[in-house]
Each structure stands twice: as structure tokens, then as C-alpha cells.
Scaffold this active site. Structure first.
Site, PDB file in Angstrom:
ATOM      1  N   PHE A 250       0.819  -1.223   0.000  1.00  0.00           N
ATOM      2  CA  PHE A 250       0.000   0.000   0.000  1.00  0.00           C
ATOM      3  C   PHE A 250       0.849   1.268   0.000  1.00  0.00           C
ATOM      4  O   PHE A 250       0.436   2.302   0.487  1.00  0.00           O
ATOM      5  CB  PHE A 250      -1.007  -0.015   1.162  1.00  0.00           C
ATOM      6  CG  PHE A 250      -2.141  -0.949   0.886  1.00  0.00           C
ATOM      7  CD1 PHE A 250      -3.308  -0.479   0.321  1.00  0.00           C
ATOM      8  CD2 PHE A 250      -2.019  -2.299   1.132  1.00  0.00           C
ATOM      9  CE1 PHE A 250      -4.340  -1.340   0.008  1.00  0.00           C
ATOM     10  CE2 PHE A 250      -3.036  -3.185   0.822  1.00  0.00           C
ATOM     11  CZ  PHE A 250      -4.211  -2.700   0.262  1.00  0.00           C
ATOM     12  N   GLY A 258      -9.814   3.583  -5.266  1.00  0.00           N
ATOM     13  CA  GLY A 258     -11.229   3.528  -5.658  1.00  0.00           C
ATOM     14  C   GLY A 258     -11.813   2.233  -5.134  1.00  0.00           C
ATOM     15  O   GLY A 258     -11.350   1.712  -4.117  1.00  0.00           O
ATOM     16  N   CYS A 261     -14.987  -0.419  -1.575  1.00  0.00           N
ATOM     17  CA  CYS A 261     -14.799  -0.376  -0.119  1.00  0.00           C
ATOM     18  C   CYS A 261     -14.137   0.904   0.397  1.00  0.00           C
ATOM     19  O   CYS A 261     -14.748   1.639   1.175  1.00  0.00           O
ATOM     20  CB  CYS A 261     -13.999  -1.591   0.329  1.00  0.00           C
ATOM     21  SG  CYS A 261     -14.912  -3.117   0.112  1.00  0.00           S
TER      22      CYS A 261
END
Ligand code: NAD
Length: 444
Positions: A250, A258, A261
Site C-alpha cells: 500500500f 477507488g 470499499c
């Protein structure tokens, strides 16, 4: 165990199929007749690697079936999972009408002890609301527990079959025993099944998603800085990620997060905090950064060509919000395409899996084509929005020959700077230097 799963979408279908794979008898319920027709015809209605094989094996073995009858499912199962949508309302908070609506129906159907398990992502306190709804119509004992789902689309089967942890929010020992039994085949050790109170379980899901979104927005801000100071965000990611306290994942700069969730969950967490009179500063900033980041690549295009893009055509590679899914909910590609069209450009787009999903966005007004190279034939520039492997491994010499001019805007940093430079491209990416090539200096 006899299991019912209400809602047969990305979470419900994977949950039901994987529970069947571990030997349970599973009934999945959905009220979407089109989806049910596909399921009954043996077709998996979503693209999710590895799902088809499990689906086929378990439907053939008679362990996995589908119905639109909630009554049949409730009568059949001891444990009932809710995997229903919790979409954002206009103000950004989570819409609980599906979860509470189904809870209300279940309350009229139960005739013996049931465990109702919330797998949908729901704001803290939803378990209490579900309990209240049920208690209105029944005196039969039941437990309402929170079991948030952490699977990732594109890896959903793998994540479900080998979860890093399973979070169970309940104080009921009876429900805990059933959950232990159900999840034992999926974990190496029962220590991975984390029991806690229901409210903490509900908050855990939002905290996890908001933290991951924060990592993404943080890197996108580092990328913005890199572009200004002449540093390379990829190097920074390598330098940071090797610190085990931070980790590699990440930390990719790009076109913003997007999907079904992160956007809704981050905004719902913000709304919940507001409702409890707390202003969640970090989350507020994360949402702002993400909004701006989706527009950043359009800014680069306008910097290159000027504000008015009339007469230009762009080939967009990637519509799904990330690779290995056909899900286009809140996909950055939609925002980017809309902005390009608004500025007068034409767009040809291609995605390996999401063409059927994007076809529903008829108002978008772009041209969908059936091949990645068809999308860039004679266009003014290639725009990479989703980092599918096929795009990473593209034949860049062919790309060069097909484009009107060798110009790439890469929202995912999938190409090597030296390689594209050597091939003579002008290349814009995120948080890295712009590679300029004389051929592509705009003449307008
Ligand atoms: P989805 O929209 O793909 O699936 C929901 C399904 O519920 C649909 O098939 C819909 O037809 C069905 N449904 C709606 N009302 C119904 C009713 N009254 N009776 C029966 N079926 C009904 O949603 P999803 O992506 O699977 O997400 C479900 C929940 O799980 C959401 O709260 C989401 O935030 C959460 N979640 C999603 C993911 C993900 O990656 N998609 C991951 C973790 C958690």
C-alpha cells in the site's frame, strides 16, 4: 454445519463457496433474478480468480445451492451470514436499509436458535440495531455477531481460504463455539480467530480500511513532493518499505484509491466520528488528497496539451479500480474519462475484464474497444489507469508504432524510465521525472 449466506455478491458468493469447500452445506440467497439465473445455469457472475473451480466442485457435490427464498434459507441454516450492500448515502454515511430490511424479514421467520452474522461493513452500533429489529418480532433466542470481512477483490478466494485473521465480535459463548468450528479449517492456529466485543469488531473493519487508504494518500502526497523536487517515488517506496515497521504494501503512488470499499468506508468512518462529535482530521485529509489525486493525471495531460482537449483522442488502458477484478465501483478511470470528455477529448478504452461492467455507464460517452492495441491505434496518447499484467508486459515498440505520437501518461508507474526513454517516448508518470522527447512537443 448448515450455513445461509444472504447476498451473493463479491463477499457473499466467495463466503458461501469457501464454506461449502470446507464441507458445510450452504444456501446462498439473492433477490437479483438475473444473477440467480446465471448461478443456476452454473455461471459465476463475477470475475474472481479461482472461484469458478470451487463453485463448480461444490455445486456438483450438492453442498452449494442458490435461492431467492429467504424463508427456505432461514429454515435450513443454523448460522446466517449477511453479506448485503452498505452503499454510501448522499451525505457519505453507510446506508443500512439492506441489512436492517433483511433483519426485519428474518425476525418473522425464525423458529429456533440462530446466529445472525454481519459480514457487511457496517458502522459501529449496527449490531445493536439488528438485535432491536429482530427482538421486535420474536422471542426465540438468537445471537447477532459481527464478523467483518477483509478479503481483497482479485484475491478473494485466497484471502478467504487462508485469512491472516478472522475477527469475531460477540460475547455469546454459544456463538463463539460455532464460529470456532466454522473457521477452524481455514486457519493454521485458532489464535488467528480474534474474539472481541461486537462494537470493537465493527470499528476494526473501518480502522483497517481507513489506515490502508491513509498509506495510499500519504504516498500520493510524497509523489506530489517528488515531482516538485526531482526525486523518484519508487526509490522512496523501496527505501521506506524495507523498514519492517512500515512494510512494502500500500505504498504505491498512483491515480488514487477507488473500489467498492475504501471510498465508502473512509467516508462512513468520518461520518460516524462526526455523529459522535469527533472531527477525524487525518481521514478528512485522506479523502481530500484522494479526490485531488484522481484528477492529477488529467492535470498532467492539460499541462502538456493545454486546457482545451478538443480534437484529441486518448486510449485508456484499464477501467477496473484495480487489476484482477471486473469491479468498476468508484474506479478512478471513470473520473478521468469524464474529465477528458468534459475538456473536449475523445476516449477509446479497454480493460481485460471490466468491459461488461463499464457498459452500464452509457452516459460516459467513451468508445469501448475489444483489444488493448486497438484502443491506442492512431490516438494522441496512451493513458494507463489500471496496472493489469497485460499492460505491464505490453510490446512498447508496437505501442510506439500505433500511437500518433510516442506519448504515455502512466497513472501506475508500470514502465521503466530508462526503457521508455530509450524507445523515444515522452512519458509522464506519478512522482517521477517527466521523460521528454522532441517528437511529442505539442504543435497546438
Ligand atoms: P455486492 O453488491 O457485490 O453484493 C451484494 C449482493 O446482495 C447483491 O448480489 C445483491 O443483489 C444482494 N442483495 C441486495 N438486497 C438483497 C436482499 N434483500 N436479499 C438478498 N440479496 C440481496 O456487495 P459486496 O461487494 O459483496 O459487499 C457486501 C458487503 O461486504 C458490503 O458491506 C461491503 O462493504 C463489504 N465488503 C466488501 C468487500 C469487497 O471487496 N467487495 C470486502 C470486504 C467487505
Amino acid at each position: 454445519m448448515k450455513v445461509a449466506v444472504i447476498g451473493t455478491g463479491y463477499v457473499g458468493l466467495v463466503t458461501g463457496t469457501c464454506f461449502a469447500e470446507s464441507g458445510n452445506d450452504v444456501i446462498c440467497v439473492d433477490n437479483d433474478q438475473e444473477k440467480l439465473a446465471k448461478l443456476h445455469a452454473g455461471q459465476v457472475p463475477i470475475y474472481e480468480p479461482g472461484l469458478e473451480e470451487l463453485f463448480e466442485r461444490n455445486t456438483k457435490a450438492g453442498r452449494l445451492s442458490f435461492t431467492d427464498s429467504l424463508a427456505d434459507a432461514v429454515a435450513f441454516a443454523q448460522v446466517i451470514f449477511l453479506a448485503l450492500p452498505t452503499p454510501p448515502m448522499e451525505d457519505g454515511s453507510a446506508d443500512l436499509k439492506y441489512v436492517l430490511g433483511v433483519a426485519n424479514e428474518i425476525s418473522k421467520l425464525i423458529t429456533e436458535y440462530k446466529v445472525i452474522i454481519n459480514k457487511s461493513t457496517v458502522p459501529v452500533g449496527t449490531g445493536d440495531l439488528v438485535e432491536e429489529v429482530l427482538a421486535k418480532h420474536t422471542t426465540i433466542p438468537f445471537d447477532v455477531i459481527s464478523n467483518p470481512e477483509f478479503l481483497r477483490e482479485g484475491f478473494a478466494v485466497k484471502d478467504f481460504m487462508r485469512p491472516e485473521r478472522v475477527v469475531i465480535g460477540t460475547d455469546s459463548e454459544k456463538a463463539q463455539t460455532l464460529m470456532r468450528e466454522l473457521y477452524e479449517p481455514f486457519v493454521d492456529s485458532l489464535d488467528q480467530v480474534l474474539f472481541m466485543d461486537r462494537r470493537s469488531a465493527e470499528v476494526t473493519k473501518y480502522a483497517a480500511n481507513a489506515f490502508l487508504a491513509t498509506k495510499i494518500s500519504f504516498m500520493n502526497e510524497i509523489a506530489q513532493l517528488c515531482e516538485r523536487v526531482g526525486a523518484n517515488v519508487d526509490n522512496i517506496r523501496r527505501g521506506m518499505g524495507t523498514d519492517s515497521r512500515i512494510g512494502h504494501r500500500f505504498l504505491y503512488a498512483g491515480v488514487g484509491y477507488g473500489g467498492s470499499c475504501f471510498p465508502k468506508d473512509v467516508s462512513a468512518l468520518f461520518k460516524t466520528s462526526r455523529a459522535y462529535e469527533y472531527h477525524f482530521d487525518i481521514i478528512d485529509a485522506v479523502m481530500r488528497v484522494n479526490y485531488n489525486q484522481k484528477l492529477h493525471i488529467v492535470g498532467q495531460i492539460k499541462k502538456h496539451f493545454g486546457e482545451d482537449l478538443t480534437g484529441l483522442t486518448f486510449g485508456v488502458w484499464g477501467l477496473a479500480f484495480k487489476p484482477n477484478t471486473d469491479d468498476i465501483r468508484e474506479a478512478p478511470a471513470i473520473v478521468i474519462i469524464r474529465e477528458l470528455l468534459k475538456a473536449g477529448a475523445k476516449v477509446k478504452s479497454y480493460d481485460p475484464e471490466a468491459m461488461e461492467s463499464i457498459a452500464k455507464y452509457t452516459e460516459l460517452g467513451h468508445t469501448m474497444v475489444d483489444g488493448m492495441y486497438t484502443a491506442i491505434e492512431g490516438v494522441d496518447a496512451l493513458i494507463v489507469v489500471t496496472e493489469w499484467d497485460a499492460f505491464r508486459q505490453a510490446d512498447l515498440t508496437k505501442v510506439h508504432s500505433l500511437l500518433k505520437q510516442p506519448l504515455i501518461f502512466d497513472g501506475r508507474n508500470i514502465y521503466d524510465l530508462e526503457k521508455v526513454d530509450a524507445l523515444g517516448f515522452t512519458y509522464y508518470s506519478i512522482g517521477r521525472s517527466v521523460i521528454k522527447n522532441e517528437e511529442t512537443i505539442p504543435t497546438r
